[in-house]
Write a protein that holds these residues in place. Structure first.
Motif, PDB file in Angstrom:
ATOM      1  N   VAL A  84       0.848  -1.189   0.000  1.00 14.11           N
ATOM      2  CA  VAL A  84       0.000   0.000   0.000  1.00 14.11           C
ATOM      3  C   VAL A  84       0.882   1.237   0.000  1.00 14.11           C
ATOM      4  O   VAL A  84       1.789   1.365   0.821  1.00 14.11           O
ATOM      5  CB  VAL A  84      -0.938   0.019   1.225  1.00 14.11           C
ATOM      6  N   GLU A  85       0.616   2.106  -0.967  1.00 14.09           N
ATOM      7  CA  GLU A  85       1.350   3.365  -1.057  1.00 14.09           C
ATOM      8  C   GLU A  85       0.347   4.502  -1.067  1.00 14.09           C
ATOM      9  O   GLU A  85      -0.640   4.470  -1.791  1.00 14.09           O
ATOM     10  CB  GLU A  85       2.192   3.393  -2.339  1.00 14.09           C
ATOM     11  N   GLU A  86       0.546   5.497  -0.289  1.00 15.97           N
ATOM     12  CA  GLU A  86      -0.354   6.644  -0.218  1.00 15.97           C
ATOM     13  C   GLU A  86       0.371   7.888  -0.702  1.00 15.97           C
ATOM     14  O   GLU A  86       1.572   8.043  -0.475  1.00 15.97           O
ATOM     15  CB  GLU A  86      -0.868   6.859   1.207  1.00 15.97           C
ATOM     16  N   LYS A  87      -0.371   8.751  -1.398  1.00 15.52           N
ATOM     17  CA  LYS A  87       0.210   9.990  -1.892  1.00 15.52           C
ATOM     18  C   LYS A  87      -0.841  11.085  -1.846  1.00 15.52           C
ATOM     19  O   LYS A  87      -2.051  10.823  -1.858  1.00 15.52           O
ATOM     20  CB  LYS A  87       0.721   9.816  -3.321  1.00 15.52           C
ATOM     21  N   ASN A  88      -0.389  12.309  -1.788  1.00 13.09           N
ATOM     22  CA  ASN A  88      -1.279  13.461  -1.823  1.00 13.09           C
ATOM     23  C   ASN A  88      -1.418  13.941  -3.255  1.00 13.09           C
ATOM     24  O   ASN A  88      -0.435  14.013  -4.000  1.00 13.09           O
ATOM     25  CB  ASN A  88      -0.734  14.601  -0.960  1.00 13.09           C
TER      26      ASN A  88
END
Length: 272
Positions: free
Chosen positions: A225-229
């Motif tokens: 899981v990778e989160e970005k704005n």
């Protein structure tokens, strides 16, 4: 083929807004003329200075001597005139739609109202005390939804490959040995003096193959899981209310309800 598009507006502010929209949508300002009562704004032509003869002459050049000349001149004297010199029929049609959207009057209907005395002016849509304009503002809400962007599939299959293994094999063979002797027979020899059979078997080693399965590894699927704005851009609308004072000329005129104008195509011209 160049064509001319004419739009007549009750208010100079409407005509100016139409011109502004035209110039911001691909029309050259040099190809747009704005004539208004009293030349209220820089860049407009005051046609009242010549007792409106300029309006009649303008439409006479377009239509010649005809009912259209009188009709357009009559309506044009009481409004603001936007003239668009279009380079093609498509451009002329686009200009006509823009002028309609910004409030160009229906010349045929307005002229008939003038002549029949049914045109009631500003009183037709007079605002009553307590009437209001609703101020509406859009707000952008950003949510999330999950979409499929790809994936990985594991599929197992059986393949065969050749293997080589060396093994040492032993083979036995029976050898017959004959020995010549010369001696007196003994009692034992005499006891064995009868039919007899002896045998010796030959043996040989042969390869024996067996198989045994071993688990040598495992392949499985997992997720990282990778989160970005991310900045989301959009456009929202809101109501802005402008206050405009009536002039003496505006008091004598009204903005008609009809915004659609007629079109005529004469000698390559496209007229509103």
């Amino acid at each position: 083929m160049s064509q001319t598009v004419i739009g007549i507006f009750d208010y100079t502010s409407e005509a100016q807004e139409a011109v502004s929209y035209l110039t911001s949508n691909g029309f050259s300002r040099d190809n747009i003329d704005l004539s208004s009562r009293g030349a209220e704004t820089e860049g407009t032509t005051d046609y009242d200075n010549d007792n409106n003869d300029g309006v009649s002459g303008f439409f006479s050049n377009l239509f010649g001597t005809s009912d259209d000349t009188d009709k357009y001149a009559e309506v044009g004297r009481k409004g603001s005139i936007v003239t668009v010199h279009a380079k093609s029929s498509d451009e002329a049609e686009k200009a006509a739609k823009i002028l309609d959207n910004y409030g160009a009057v229906d010349v045929d209907e307005r002229a008939e109202q003038y002549r029949s005395g049914t045109y009631t002016g500003n009183n037709q849509n007079r605002t009553k005390e307590g009437d209001s304009i609703k101020i509406i503002e859009e707000k952008m809400e950003v949510g999330k939804r999950e979409v499929e962007t790809g994936g990985v599939r594991l599929r197992s299959r059986i393949v065969e490959q050749s293997v080589h293994e060396d093994v040492r094999l032993r083979t036995e063979r029976v050898r017959v040995d004959r020995t010549n002797v010369s001696r007196p027979a003994t009692d034992a020899d005499l006891a064995a003096f009868k039919d007899a059979t002896i045998e010796l078997k030959e043996t040989a080693e042969v390869p024996v193959v067996s198989k045994q399965a071993f688990v040598t590894g495992e392949v499985s699927l997992g997720k990282e899981v990778e989160e970005k704005n991310q900045t989301v851009e959009g456009t929202v609308r809101k109501t802005e209310v402008d206050t405009e004072n009536f002039t003496d000329e505006d008091t004598k005129l009204t903005s008609g309800d009809t915004k659609t104008t007629g079109t005529t195509n004469t000698d390559g011209g496209f007229y509103k």
